[in-house]
Motif scaffolding. Structure first.
Motif, PDB file in Angstrom:
ATOM      1  N   ARG A 137     -33.627  24.418 -18.370  1.00  0.00           N
ATOM      2  CA  ARG A 137     -34.789  25.295 -18.566  1.00  0.00           C
ATOM      3  C   ARG A 137     -35.211  25.963 -17.267  1.00  0.00           C
ATOM      4  N   ASP A 140     -32.821  28.811 -16.896  1.00  0.00           N
ATOM      5  CA  ASP A 140     -33.208  29.933 -17.751  1.00  0.00           C
ATOM      6  C   ASP A 140     -34.364  30.721 -17.152  1.00  0.00           C
ATOM      7  N   SER A 322     -33.863  26.855 -26.046  1.00  0.00           N
ATOM      8  CA  SER A 322     -34.350  27.143 -24.700  1.00  0.00           C
ATOM      9  C   SER A 322     -35.179  28.429 -24.672  1.00  0.00           C
TER      10      SER A 322
END
Ligand SMILES: Nc1nc2c(ncn2[C@@H]2O[C@H](COP(=O)(O)OP(=O)(O)OP(=O)(O)O)[C@@H](O)[C@H]2O)c(=O)[nH]1
Ligand SMILES: [Mg+2]
Ligand SMILES: [Zn+2]
Length: 336
Positions: A137, A140, A322
């Motif tokens: 995460r 991302d 995600s």
């Protein structure tokens, strides 16, 4: 007559097509026409080190810059003592328009945004395969910041001597984002350095990632010690204890073939400044699946077409998870 002639002159200059920034000449009257240009290498509170030609010049911001702050990577105009000698201090009078801006906020709900690095072409998102554990995460979030700030992402997975890259490659291997896997042995043999170098040549690359993933180790392997010394920054990595990086630092690659910028470790990467509708661009694998979404779909609502599309097997469900998590927590604080 003379005055008239002068005006014509000015008009000529004004209409010349490629004048920098196309600014009307009469509005911005550059003070300090004699200023020299340099690149900011470090910022330590009010003190900046700037590379001017081949000299390292200490500088501070001139009052006329107001609240505008220069950051690492900025190209700045300087006046004053540019000798680079001890105890001299130049003044930064202008900051050139930035070609890219890597921004972050402490948390998603924190409106105070900081520019981490200016003018970088590439964002190397560094993740250790173990110690510390990978945090997809956070990756991302860095991808979102890269796309939003105009930087091309590069994934660097370190410490493959501790764990294999398979799981991360499943998530990121097919995204059309270049990636490099490195290990301690390959850093020492130089093999990993060559692989990473291939991705850096001719570019300014900022390295970001969680603390302890190996950014400084990699940057130091990339930049020979004499080059580091040139810019006045030999971070003594001694045997005892690890030196965590406390501020961003630009270093030249050999052969004038680009720059690397080491940055302090991140815990989180707040994206308060990013418009939620732009987050999807950081998920190139999911983007085609939004074709059948309702107009202005947030991609975090019941009618979103992504659910069916992913269920049909077009993308990894973990990626949709995600994206959703990023979208739904963007207004709140997200833990690791
Ligand atoms: N096993 C292994 N350890 C590594 C590798 N690369 C770096 N390390 C170790 O990981 C630790 C952290 O490395 P650093 O380079 O300081 O990490 P960093 O990302 O710069 O950390 P911050 O400055 O705190 O953000 C050090 O003890 C390194 O020796 C690797 O490929 N394999
Ligand atoms: Mg470091
Ligand atoms: Zn949607």
């Amino acid at each position: 007559m003379r005055r008239y002639g002068k005006h014509t002159d000015e008009d000529d200059i004004r209409s010349r097509p490629n004048r920098k920034g196309n600014r009307p000449r009469t509005h911005i009257r550059p003070k300090h026409e004699d200023a020299s240009w340099g690149m900011v290498l470090t910022v330590d509170r009010g003190r900046l080190t700037v590379l001017v030609e081949d000299r390292i010049v200490m500088a501070m911001k001139a009052r006329e810059l107001g609240r505008k702050a220069a950051v690492v990577g900025d190209r700045v105009a300087l006046v004053g003592d540019l000798s680079g000698q001890k105890d001299t201090l130049a003044r930064i009078v202008r900051i050139e328009e930035r070609t890219s801006v890597l921004r972050r906020t402490a948390d998603d709900d924190d409106p105070y945004e900081r520019v981490v690095v200016a003018n970088a072409d590439q964002l190397a998102i560094v993740t250790a395969l173990a110690d510390p554990e990978p945090r997809p995460r956070l990756i991302d979030r860095c991808l979102v910041a890269a796309f939003d700030g105009g930087l091309t992402p590069l994934l660097v997975m370190t410490k493959s001597d501790l764990a294999p890259p398979d799981k991360l490659l499943e998530l990121y291997g097919d995204l059309d984002i270049p990636y490099v896997v490195t290990s301690r042995e390959e850093l020492e043999s130089g093999a990993a350095v060559d692989r990473v170098r291939e991705q850096l040549d001719g570019k300014i690359t900022a390295f970001v990632g969680h603390s302890g993933v190996g950014k400084t180790t990699l940057v130091n392997a990339l930049v020979p010690e004499d080059r580091r010394r040139l810019t006045g920054h030999v971070n003594a990595v001694t045997g005892r204890g690890r030196h965590t990086t406390t501020s961003a630092l630009a270093l030249p690659l050999a052969g004038d073939d680009g720059w690397v910028i080491d940055t302090p470790g991140l815990r989180s990467f707040g994206l308060h400044h990013v418009d939620p509708s732009r987050v999807i661009h950081a998920f190139p694998d999911l983007e085609p699946g939004t074709e059948n979404c309702p107009r202005a779909c947030s991609h975090d609502e019941p009618d979103c077409a992504l659910d069916a599309w992913v269920a049909e097997g077009h993308a990894d469900p973990a990626r949709l998870y995600s994206l959703r998590r990023l979208l739904s927590t963007r207004e709140r604080t997200e833990g690791d």
